[in-house]
Design an enzyme around this catalytic site. Structure first.
Site, PDB file in Angstrom:
ATOM      1  CG  LEU A   1       7.114  30.678 -29.150  1.00  0.00           C
ATOM      2  CD1 LEU A   1       8.607  30.832 -29.378  1.00  0.00           C
ATOM      3  CD2 LEU A   1       6.833  30.429 -27.671  1.00  0.00           C
ATOM      4  CG  ASP A   2       7.336  30.192 -35.669  1.00  0.00           C
ATOM      5  OD1 ASP A   2       6.894  31.259 -36.117  1.00  0.00           O
ATOM      6  OD2 ASP A   2       8.498  29.793 -35.863  1.00  0.00           O
ATOM      7  NE  ARG A   3      -1.980  26.209 -35.483  1.00  0.00           N
ATOM      8  CZ  ARG A   3      -2.784  25.768 -36.455  1.00  0.00           C
ATOM      9  NH1 ARG A   3      -2.583  26.145 -37.704  1.00  0.00           N
ATOM     10  NH2 ARG A   3      -3.791  24.953 -36.176  1.00  0.00           N
TER      11      ARG A   3
END
Length: 212
Positions: free
Chosen positions: A61-63
């Site tokens: 999950l992207d930052r």
């Protein structure tokens, strides 16, 4: 010169874990947290929230995204959950800039052409603003431009796919929360998992993941 070890002969870096000893943790990832346990730059990582040893993120999950992340100590289950051919629907709650048009919704549903090809058909609908935690820092909203919330379900996992999809049809993503992976959601414990909190799945819930 000794021959290089083949892929089959290489020892696995992760121990083999039986189904009976399999652990799965669901984590509600906050904004600005990396989906890894170490970072040389000193940014927030999973280590700041997860105390359980020997678990690994199943997927990423992207930052700058929030929400559901699965972690497990079972390498086979991890591979199964992240297999590109699995096509499990992932559900996202997406705040976009602007009041999205019916035409744009239909484009998202049918698939849009991105740089890496046409996206698979998606399930997309408008929703009321969900009952969720405040983001830290808050989303930068422009008072002169309205926004709205969408529920987007996709069954592929390209890099930053949802953000690229909404931008392609003219509605940039302001906030992105993954609510569910298949039938496993932020509510699967009976109540909404708090942001930054984690919870172990039951044996029955873990068994269901094997068969999704």
């Amino acid at each position: 010169m000794p021959r290089a070890m083949s892929n089959q002969a290489r020892p696995s870096s992760k121990p083999v874990v039986s189904k009976q000893n399999t652990k799965v943790i669901i984590f509600n990832k906050p904004f600005d947290v990396l989906c890894q346990f170490t970072d040389e730059a000193g940014r927030k990582t999973l280590k700041d929230f997860i105390d359980e040893p020997h678990v690994y993120a199943a997927g990423r999950l992207d930052r700058d995204s929030e929400g559901l992340l699965l972690l497990t100590n079972n390498g086979k289950l991890q591979a199964k959950l992240t297999a590109p051919t699995r096509h499990t629907y992932k559900t996202y709650w997406v705040q976009v800039e602007g009041e999205i048009s019916d035409t744009a919704l239909e484009q998202l549903r049918n698939g849009v052409m991105l740089k890496d090809g046409v996206t698979l058909p998606a399930r997309v609908q408008r929703i009321d603003a969900p009952d969720i935690w405040p983001r830290d820092p808050p989303v930068r909203e422009r008072k002169s431009i309205p926004d709205c919330w969408l529920e987007i379900q996709i069954r592929e996992g390209r890099n930053r796919q949802v953000r690229r999809m909404t931008a392609h049809v003219g509605y940039p993503t302001l906030r992105l929360i993954r609510y569910a992976i298949g039938k496993c959601s932020l509510d699967c414990g009976g109540e909404r998992l708090a942001n930054g909190a984690s919870q172990s799945l039951t044996a029955q819930q873990i068994e269901a993941l094997w068969h999704e």
